[in-house]
Design an enzyme around this catalytic site. Structure first.
Site, mmCIF file in Angstrom:
data_model
loop_
_atom_site.group_PDB
_atom_site.id
_atom_site.type_symbol
_atom_site.label_atom_id
_atom_site.label_comp_id
_atom_site.label_asym_id
_atom_site.label_seq_id
_atom_site.Cartn_x
_atom_site.Cartn_y
_atom_site.Cartn_z
ATOM 1 N N CYS A 196 -7.271 -3.821 -2.150
ATOM 2 C CA CYS A 196 -8.647 -3.416 -1.853
ATOM 3 C C CYS A 196 -9.462 -4.588 -1.327
ATOM 4 O O CYS A 196 -10.355 -4.422 -0.502
ATOM 5 C CB CYS A 196 -9.314 -2.842 -3.093
ATOM 6 S SG CYS A 196 -8.713 -1.203 -3.508
ATOM 7 N N CYS A 346 6.898 7.220 8.867
ATOM 8 C CA CYS A 346 6.264 7.993 7.796
ATOM 9 C C CYS A 346 4.815 8.219 8.207
ATOM 10 O O CYS A 346 4.481 8.156 9.384
ATOM 11 C CB CYS A 346 6.377 7.292 6.446
ATOM 12 S SG CYS A 346 5.380 5.810 6.317
#
Ligand code: ZN
Length: 380
Positions: A196, A346
């Protein structure tokens, strides 16, 4: 899970009966359910963005014993999302700040604080005291540690994670359900994992995901409804879309399948935490979408493998790609050619990198991962 102490549920005081009145009249909770919550012990790993809503709602709901483990100090940059802490708490330990806040939310709840980080040395001793563990961590090493310890102890692991505008939640390590390793057998390469602090996070997102974790925890304690066991909830806050994928237990999972993991390992090493050992030989090569388009247009022979779950491929798939969901790759790898150039795809590039490392470990020599996954493929 509360059946073993059904016969000895703690009585509610008059003050508690008043406080929990909206629960007492709620079908599915009622007096017995509220007593179960009072008897329950829940460990929240991390008093940060996810841990904040989890702890606040569990305390408000009357979970009798809340354990918190953290080793951080409140920093001004936490306050954009970590609602357990306030401006006046800057510089205090998060555990002290959280305890004060939770006592104010509900003085009937016992808050047990465990200062320090969860490690392979202390995890089993700390966690075995609890009925449910809520994973509010922000790093892969602790996530695998929490998972393996929950599987070893037979304690449900209520999982959540957030990155930028994307969130995930599930319930792992229930008696019949899969675990985190069934979904992600290998950690992503460390150089591909922005946290983060590096990648940013939309402040309300941990609130959303943590509230879902609190919901699942209460349902587990009460034996209510359908939980996320066997399912992965994927939250896209940007497009405000919620999708649920089925996750099966992987019979080859070393934690919950073959059970070859009989004790906790060195998770920093497992996840390749920088500085501990060189990861150069397992660094994954990435291919840019434009480059892949060119090579496909030229008809270059390659194995194009899409490791997303089948439900995700309804959004579109690259022509010629073969679908092998990540959890089944280990099993299907024998059907692939180790010497043919292989490109893994993906949604965002995380799972494909993990898949690439799996194949490289099996001797595949020419493996690449599509940079940015299908999200970037669709953009360009
Ligand atoms: Zn598993």
């Amino acid at each position: 899970m509360s059946s073993d102490h059904d016969h000895q549920l703690p009585a509610l005081t008059a003050a508690e009966r008043e406080r929990y009145r909206r629960h007492l009249i709620l079908p599915g909770v009622g007096m017995e359910g509220q007593q179960r919550l009072k008897a329950a012990r829940v460990l929240v790993v991390g008093a940060g963005g996810l841990g904040s809503p989890v702890a606040l709602y569990l305390a408000a709901a009357g979970v009798g014993t809340l354990g918190l483990i953290d080793n951080d100090v409140v920093d001004v940059t936490n306050l954009q999302r970590q609602l357990l802490h306030g401006t006046s708490d800057i510089g205090r330990s998060k555990l002290d700040s959280a305890r004060d806040r939770l006592h104010d939310v509900n003085p009937h709840v016992v808050v047990k604080t465990h200062a320090g980080w969860l490690t392979s040395a202390n995890a089993l001793d700390i966690m075995r005291e609890y009925d449910v563990v809520v994973d509010g961590t922000d790093n892969f090493a602790t996530r695998y540690l929490v998972n393996d310890a929950c599987v070893l102890l037979g304690i449900p692991n209520v999982y959540g994670s957030v990155f930028r505008f994307d969130g995930q939640a599930s319930v792992f390590a229930t008696p019949d359900g899969p675990c985190y390793r069934c979904l992600y057998p290998e950690p992503p390469p460390p150089d591909m994992v922005p946290n983060c602090a590096e990648g940013g996070v939309f402040g309300v997102l941990p609130g959303l995901v943590g509230t879902i974790q609190a919901t699942e925890t209460l349902k587990l304690l009460l034996g209510l409804g359908d939980t996320l066991a066997g399912k992965l909830l994927m939250i896209d806050a940007y497009g405000m879309a919620f999708r649920t994928l089925r996750i099966d237990r992987n019979p080859a999972c070393p934690a919950c399948g073959t059970r070859e993991i009989t004790q906790l390992i060195d998770y920093d090493q497992f996840c390749g935490t920088p500085g501990l050992h060189s990861n150069a030989e397992t660094r994954v090569r990435e291919v840019e979408p434009a480059n892949l388009r060119d090579r496909l247009a030229r008809g270059e022979p390659l194995q194009l493998i899409d490791v997303r779950e089948p439900a995700e491929t309804t959004e579109g798939i690259i022509d010629g790609a073969r679908c092998i969901p990540l959890a089944t790759l280990e099993h299907e790898a024998a059907t692939l050619s180790p010497d043919v150039p292989t490109v893994l795809v993906c949604r965002s590039g995380m799972r494909s990198a993990s898949a690439a490392r799996q194949l490289m470990a099996r001797g595949f020599t020419r493996v690449e991962s599509l940079a940015g996954g299908m999200m970037r493929w669709f953009d360009g």
